[in-house]
Design a protein around this motif. Structure first.
Motif, PDB file in Angstrom:
ATOM      1  N   ALA A 177      -6.742 -10.423  -0.203  1.00 38.32           N
ATOM      2  CA  ALA A 177      -7.609 -10.399   0.982  1.00 38.32           C
ATOM      3  C   ALA A 177      -7.808  -8.976   1.476  1.00 38.32           C
ATOM      4  O   ALA A 177      -8.866  -8.628   2.011  1.00 38.32           O
ATOM      5  N   GLY A 178      -6.803  -8.129   1.258  1.00 37.97           N
ATOM      6  CA  GLY A 178      -6.899  -6.752   1.694  1.00 37.97           C
ATOM      7  C   GLY A 178      -7.900  -5.927   0.907  1.00 37.97           C
ATOM      8  O   GLY A 178      -8.460  -4.967   1.431  1.00 37.97           O
ATOM      9  N   VAL A 179      -8.157  -6.289  -0.363  1.00 41.26           N
ATOM     10  CA  VAL A 179      -9.122  -5.535  -1.169  1.00 41.26           C
ATOM     11  C   VAL A 179     -10.462  -6.237  -1.282  1.00 41.26           C
ATOM     12  O   VAL A 179     -11.465  -5.614  -1.645  1.00 41.26           O
ATOM     13  N   ALA A 180     -10.509  -7.526  -0.992  1.00 43.91           N
ATOM     14  CA  ALA A 180     -11.769  -8.284  -1.093  1.00 43.91           C
ATOM     15  C   ALA A 180     -11.915  -9.214   0.106  1.00 43.91           C
ATOM     16  O   ALA A 180     -11.982 -10.435  -0.040  1.00 43.91           O
ATOM     17  N   PRO A 181     -11.975  -8.660   1.320  1.00 46.51           N
ATOM     18  CA  PRO A 181     -11.991  -9.499   2.517  1.00 46.51           C
ATOM     19  C   PRO A 181     -13.260 -10.321   2.686  1.00 46.51           C
ATOM     20  O   PRO A 181     -13.272 -11.277   3.470  1.00 46.51           O
TER      21      PRO A 181
END
Length: 418
Positions: A177-181
């Protein structure tokens, strides 16, 4: 991003190329665009939606040069297009540091993931991996292989970093989620809300683990970070926290994508799987080919520290340069038949781990985890067949797969993996 097994059918006009749009990576592929740029515009300018100009380099030679030259190309401003205006952690984490700060963090921490040490852990990794696979490949129930592989990096480095097994399943989803929110698989509301939630969960976990290590050191990366000499002082709490986050993100967001793209390649190119099963000695070269093929990090960004000449283009100080690793790993000047997955490819000087001072510290651990995975799959699987639509990650940074439905044929029975 879809990875084709054939060269581009027709040249792409430069005015049709967009290397920023994450949707083009989720719903299509960029290899035809990268091929056009390598051929006609190896140093090419584009602007982000916010209006920031970045220069793309796409040939193996230029990508290598930019990543190797840390005197003229800085990492401290930010290393991904999503933070083209500057990363708030710049200068504070290993991936966002220039020399000499970078070396002061890299040299002590890389000893925790040295090739000898990770190879000694091989059978421990196998035990973790078997627990990941056994409940899914043996009872015939539908399984999403991409979802299954999210656990792979923790099997390889979770204990090395110092993350307890009970946290492995949750931390991987927060990291993605941190790289593809904005990807629907990981979004928990708006992009901003998703990032806020993911960062909060990851920071809370590492804050707790750091507190435990302050009370009692262990043989893990967190303990090393607490004790290393950072320019004549210890890192403060925030710096240790950010570096724990950085190391975890580097492993979690990349290794699963290599595994998933590798299995997808075996489904699309079954002769490659038959070749590998008949020649298990090819496993080391097959791992390197999987890394080249997947190139899980599409790009790495740098900022010029001085005027610099790249090819026919002179760049001023302060320019953003995006080195497209995925393009370099398909460069026809370096790799014969680059659009074929060849498990016996040699030599294979891929740049999947980067190159130079910032070459990935976790590379040896990833190589061991992928090799053990191949050993286990060879023992269990006759062939792979797609059993549904493959879903790719909404990201211009990580070349990811969120859903990989395959059918695994085994020697004694059929097991469905949708």
């Amino acid at each position: 991003m879809r990875l084709t097994a054939s060269p581009p059918a027709a040249p792409v006009p430069l005015d049709k190329i967009d290397l920023y749009d994450p949707g083009r990576y989720q719903h299509g592929e960029q290899h035809a665009s990268w091929h056009a740029l390598r051929t006609t515009a190896p140093v090419w300018a584009q602007h982000t939606p916010e209006g920031d100009r970045f220069w793309s380099v796409t040939t193996y030679r230029d990508v290598s040069r930019v990543l190797m030259d840390d005197r003229r190309f800085s990492s401290a401003h930010g290393t991904i297009l999503a933070v083209a205006r500057g990363d708030s952690a710049g200068g504070k984490t290993i991936n966002l540091m220039d020399q000499p700060d970078h070396a002061s963090v890299r040299l002590p921490t890389m000893r925790t993931m040295a090739t000898r040490l990770v190879r000694e852990r091989r059978e421990r990794v196998r035990g973790h991996l078997r627990r990941i696979l056994d409940g899914h490949l043996d009872h015939g129930e539908p399984v999403d292989f991409a979802e299954l592989m999210l656990q792979l990096p923790m099997a390889g480095v979770g204990e090395i970093i110092g993350i307890p097994v009970r946290h492995w399943s949750s931390i991987v989803r927060w990291a993605m989620a941190g790289v593809a929110p904005a990807d629907p698989e990981y979004a928990t509301g708006s992009e901003e809300d998703t990032l806020r939630h993911a960062h909060h969960e990851l920071m809370a976990l590492f804050s707790d683990l750091i507190g435990q290590r302050r009370r009692q050191r262990r043989d893990d990366l967190i303990s090393v970070l607490l004790d290393l000499d950072f320019g004549g002082r210890r890192m403060n709490e925030h710096e240790v926290l950010l570096n724990c986050y950085s190391f975890a993100m580097g492993a979690i967001t990349t290794t699963p994508q290599v595994a998933s793209h590798m299995v997808l390649a075996f489904a699309d190119q079954p002769q490659a799987w038959r070749t590998l099963r008949a020649n298990p000695d090819l496993i080391p070269s097959a791992v390197e080919e999987a890394l080249r093929w997947a190139s899980p990090t599409n790009h790495l960004m740098r900022r010029t520290l001085t005027e610099v000449q790249i090819g026919d283009v002179r760049l001023d100080e302060g320019e953003l340069v995006c080195a497209w690793v995925g393009s370099a790993n398909r460069d026809e000047q370096v790799f014969a038949d680059p659009y074929a997955f060849d498990p016996g490819r040699t030599p294979n000087p891929h740049l999947a781990f980067g190159v130079g001072a910032h070459r990935c510290i976790g590379g040896p651990a990833a190589q061991v985890a992928l090799a053990v995975l191949l050993e286990e799959l060879i023992a269990r699987c006759d062939r792979f067949e797609l059993a549904g639509e493959v879903t790719h990650l909404y990201s211009n940074f990580i070349n990811g797969i969120t859903h990989l439905p395959v059918r695994v044929r085994t020697s004694d029975r059929e097991v469905a993996l949708p």
